[in-house]
Design a protein around this motif. Structure first.
Motif, short mmCIF file in Angstrom:
data_model
loop_
_atom_site.label_atom_id
_atom_site.label_comp_id
_atom_site.label_asym_id
_atom_site.label_seq_id
_atom_site.Cartn_x
_atom_site.Cartn_y
_atom_site.Cartn_z
N GLY A 20 37.14 9.58 -7.75
CA GLY A 20 36.34 10.14 -9.08
C GLY A 20 34.96 9.47 -8.51
O GLY A 20 33.66 10.63 -8.01
N GLY A 21 34.59 8.80 -8.00
CA GLY A 21 33.32 8.80 -6.72
C GLY A 21 32.95 9.14 -5.32
O GLY A 21 32.45 10.42 -5.29
N PHE A 22 34.20 9.93 -4.79
CA PHE A 22 34.34 10.50 -3.74
C PHE A 22 33.86 11.97 -4.13
O PHE A 22 33.83 12.80 -3.10
CB PHE A 22 35.30 10.14 -2.55
N LEU A 23 34.43 12.33 -4.59
CA LEU A 23 34.09 13.48 -5.89
C LEU A 23 33.00 13.39 -5.80
O LEU A 23 32.53 14.83 -6.11
CB LEU A 23 35.24 13.77 -6.11
N VAL A 24 32.42 12.57 -6.21
CA VAL A 24 30.59 12.21 -7.21
C VAL A 24 29.66 12.94 -5.55
O VAL A 24 29.06 13.73 -5.34
CB VAL A 24 30.62 11.51 -8.10
#
Length: 451
Positions: A47-51
């Motif tokens: 989720g973090g690297f998508l954000v």
């Protein structure tokens, strides 16, 4: 954002005599805990690297909406604000976010497994980084380093919202200073009220992934900045609005789709757990509702602009998708798919209606961030009281108002201080020639630069 079902175990089994059966079951429980830890941490990281990829979306969206003479400046601002947000959130922001849980701010515990409270000052960051690299205890339910990363990219998103609104008429270094204060203090304080178990959390306020805590925080800061800085030269002359067309619609469209993609991490990973079948199923439902709210926002904007103006406005279709995404962000889990579509559509229409209102008030928002992130964010937060039966309307309203007052007041103080000290705007000559030449020295489109 909610912390749910992260650690699993059986106290009854662990309390049994030290038999072979009890030992076997203890091993099963430990393996279950380990698996949950791994999947929870992976959810945070994915989720973090998508954000984080949303930073590229904001950069492309803004580069497409500004004029060719200011594209390099917008790219540089987005590169800078993501980097600066990481530094400010490392040294200050993460601890401020969790200060209610820790009772006070400390600068070493925020990345240490178990949040050990050992205030040692700013130098503690080195120790914290070492601790994170050495691993983490299972009793946290996830790697604390993964939580820091996930929270940090949310912080950077807040700053990106401001960048687009005040584009084309603010100098680089004043914006740099404002971003530093926004990411180190303003956003973390607001987020602490809910996600750091602060007073909004105590009263039952709910903001799953940040319609208010992230999006309207950035929206209020952007609105106050736009008012204090003033409109671009030539935007409002003789009582008339003079539209300033976007320079690159394909680039803005690409930015929108990158943001749409990143939103699956923004909302989906805010489940904060993937160690059970139920959690993974919830993440899947969040993905579907997020996608359908954006789709509803696009169609609503297309139909509205056709009926209202006689022609379809592609820029409002782009922002319609983003407004739908912002609106569903406060509660993407509990609504049915049909309700999610309606929430996205209403958020989009509200954003479309806000655009001419801002022009009447002579508030110049280059990319439409105020309609999208502020207006749709407020709507999305309030509508949670109707899409989640466990949430009341008054806590939602109090959260919206508290955020509005705090962010507006603090942002106004910072913007005004910058204006009266180092100044916010470039000279008229520099604004006319464009900030790419005046401040950056590297034009994005050199073939259009007059020798």
């Amino acid at each position: 954002m909610r912390r749910t079902g992260i650690i699993f175990g059986s106290a009854v089994l662990l309390a049994l005599p030290n038999t072979g059966f009890a030992q076997d079951m203890t091993a099963v429980v430990e393996a279950t805990n380990s698996s949950a830890f791994i999947f929870n941490t992976l959810l945070f990281l994915i989720g973090g690297f998508l954000v984080m990829w949303m930073a590229a979306g904001f950069a492309m969206l803004e580069a497409g909406f500004v004029r060719t003479k200011n594209v390099s400046m917008q790219c540089l601002k987005n590169i800078m604000l993501y980097s600066l947000a990481g530094l400010m959130f490392w040294f200050f922001g993460y601890d401020v976010l969790y200060m209610a849980a820790n009772d006070y701010v400390n600068f070493s515990a925020f990345i240490t497994p178990g949040y050990t409270i050992e205030p040692v000052g700013l130098a503690g960051a080195d120790d914290a980084a070492t601790a994170a690299l050495q691993g983490a205890a299972l009793d946290t339910g996830y790697s604390v380093a993964s939580d820091w990363f996930f929270q940090m990219v949310f912080c950077a998103t807040t700053a990106s919202i401001v960048s687009g609104t005040v584009a084309e008429r603010i100098k680089f270094w004043p914006f740099f200073i404002f971003v530093a204060i926004l990411t180190a203090f303003i956003y973390p304080v607001v987020a602490s009220w809910e996600w750091g178990t602060g007073f909004l959390d105590d009263m039952g306020f709910s903001d799953f992934a940040g319609s208010t805590l992230v999006h309207s925080t950035g929206g209020w800061a952007a609105l106050v900045g736009a008012i204090i800085i003033g409109p671009r030269l030539g935007k409002y002359v003789g009582g008339k609005v003079h539209p300033i067309p976007a320079s690159n619609i394909p680039l803005a469209t690409l930015g929108m789709f990158i943001l749409w993609l990143g939103w699956f991490g923004f909302n989906g990973a805010s489940q904060l757990a993937a160690g059970t079948i139920g959690d993974v199923a919830d993440v899947s439902r969040i993905f579907v509702n997020t996608n359908m709210a954006a789709a509803g926002g696009v169609i609503a904007a297309i139909v509205y602009t056709q009926l209202r103006y006689g022609k379809i406005d592609v820029t409002l279709a782009i922002n319609g998708a983003l407004a739908g995404l912002v609106a569903i962000t406060a509660e993407p889990l509990t609504p049915s798919v049909e309700v999610a579509i309606v929430v996205g559509a209403i958020g989009s229409i509200l954003a479309c209606l806000t655009v001419p209102l801002l022009d009447k008030l002579k508030i110049d928002d280059v990319v439409g961030a105020i309609p999208v992130h502020l207006v749709a964010g407020i709507f999305g937060t309030l509508v949670v009281a109707f899409t989640n039966p466990d949430v009341g309307f008054m806590p939602q309203l109090i959260g919206v108002v508290a955020t509005a007052v705090f962010v507006s007041v603090v942002s106004a103080i910072v913007w005004i201080l910058l204006k009266v000290t180092i100044g916010l705007r470039p000279s008229e000559e520099d604004e006319i020639v464009g900030l790419d030449q005046a401040e950056i020295g590297v034009p994005a489109y050199p073939e259009f630069v007059t020798p």
